[in-house]
Design an enzyme around this catalytic site. Structure first.
Site, PDB file in Angstrom:
ATOM      1  N   HIS A  84       0.711  -1.230  -0.241  1.00 46.74           N
ATOM      2  CA  HIS A  84      -0.120  -0.126  -0.025  1.00 46.74           C
ATOM      3  C   HIS A  84       0.877   1.260  -0.039  1.00 46.74           C
ATOM      4  O   HIS A  84       0.733   2.129  -0.882  1.00 46.74           O
ATOM      5  CB  HIS A  84      -0.950   0.025   1.159  1.00 46.74           C
ATOM      6  N   GLU A  85       1.899   1.281   0.976  1.00 46.91           N
ATOM      7  CA  GLU A  85       2.719   2.602   1.195  1.00 46.91           C
ATOM      8  C   GLU A  85       3.619   2.518  -0.076  1.00 46.91           C
ATOM      9  O   GLU A  85       3.899   3.819  -0.433  1.00 46.91           O
ATOM     10  CB  GLU A  85       3.472   2.393   2.238  1.00 46.91           C
TER      11      GLU A  85
END
Length: 317
Positions: A84-85
């Site tokens: 996600h990051e």
């Protein structure tokens, strides 16, 4: 920052301009608190001076909250957070108009499991439409990363704040900044319960907001699909180190880009050496064929007859 750090022994790597760019809107009291927290962190670590890492720790603690070291996070959640990051960071690197990535981390703070920090290269007094569109792309990076890696059915609620920020920014672009050709160069008070605009205008605003968000979604998906190898490498690096600086991310991506060039050069060298190897193989094959032809009975008899004719002509036999 200089005045608050005047009585603090600084390490050689301290760049107060970096901290200043990451603390817009901080009051004098906030900056003093930041320096005190950094000094306490350095003292607890047994350091003789305050480093840039101590100042970064203090800044993140004030903005995001304390590290949740006691939080029990499963490997699956850590992996999802890393991708996600990593999606946010990769879109920020390749989106046109986005601010440079300062760092990416999957260390949980407050209610967040991770974050990607971006810092402007210089002071900003206004934001262009290009930069706002890039911000929308970056906001969509986390959600798109989850869909591409884990599938649509495994998408989580982790992108809720990203979608909220993107929707607020897109609506502000349409209603406050006049950045929509359909709505026009006009400002609307969207939160007045429809007193200052008609139902048609409100529907048109919602349509424009949705188009901006869908455009950002497509851009983020295109970037993460194009640079999927970099995405996997970045996520794995976050799983291993938990926190990466912008410099470390750039060096890793540059190394990945140089590998295909090296492989291509090796391939070209192999192609150049193939003709020589083929000639050697052909010569070896011809030599083997000659040896096989000499080993047959007919060839042996023919050779013996040739030798007899050489030493004893037929007239003397």
């Amino acid at each position: 920052m200089e005045s608050h750090m005047s009585k603090i022994l600084k390490a050689d790597d301290v760049d107060l301009a970096v901290i200043a760019r990451g603390t817009p809107g901080f009051s004098g009291a906030d900056l003093a608190n930041l320096v005190n927290v950094a000094a306490l962190k350095a003292a607890m670590d047994g350091a003789k001076s305050v480093s840039l890492a101590d100042l970064e720790y203090a800044k993140d603690k004030i903005i995001m909250g304390s590290e949740r070291k006691s939080a029990v996070i499963s490997d699956d959640v850590r992996k999802l957070t890393a991708y996600h990051e990593g999606g946010h960071a990769l879109v920020a690197i390749y989106a046109d108009g986005a601010h440079p990535v300062h760092k990416a981390t999957i260390v949980p703070r407050g209610m967040a499991l991770g974050m990607v920090a971006q810092l402007p290269e210089k002071d900003e007094t206004s934001v262009s439409r290009k930069e706002m569109l890039a911000r929308l792309d970056v906001c969509m990076g986390g959600r798109v990363a989850e869909e591409l890696i884990f599938g649509e059915d495994e998408v989580t609620s982790g992108a809720s704040s990203d979608l909220e920020q993107a929707t607020h920014l897109a609506r502000t672009m349409v209603t406050k900044y006049g950045m929509s050709k359909q709505v026009g160069v006009v400002a609307h008070d969207y939160d007045d319960d429809g007193k200052s605009m008609s139902t048609e205008t409100r529907l048109l605003i919602e349509k424009e907001v949705r188009e901006l968000l869908e455009r950002a979604y497509r851009n983020a998906k295109n970037i993460l699909t194009t640079y999927c190898n970099e995405h996997h490498a970045l996520a794995n690096a976050l799983l291993e180190h938990e926190t990466l600086s912008g410099k470390q991310i750039k060096e890793m991506l540059a190394q990945l880009k140089s590998q295909p060039r090296q492989q291509q050069q090796q391939h070209v060298a192999q192609l150049k050496s193939q003709p020589r190897q083929q000639q050697q193989q052909q010569q070896q094959q011809q030599h083997v064929a000659q040896l096989k032809s000499l080993s047959t009975p007919n060839a042996t008899a023919a050779a013996a007859k040739a030798n007899r004719q050489r030493y004893w002509p037929e007239s003397q036999v």
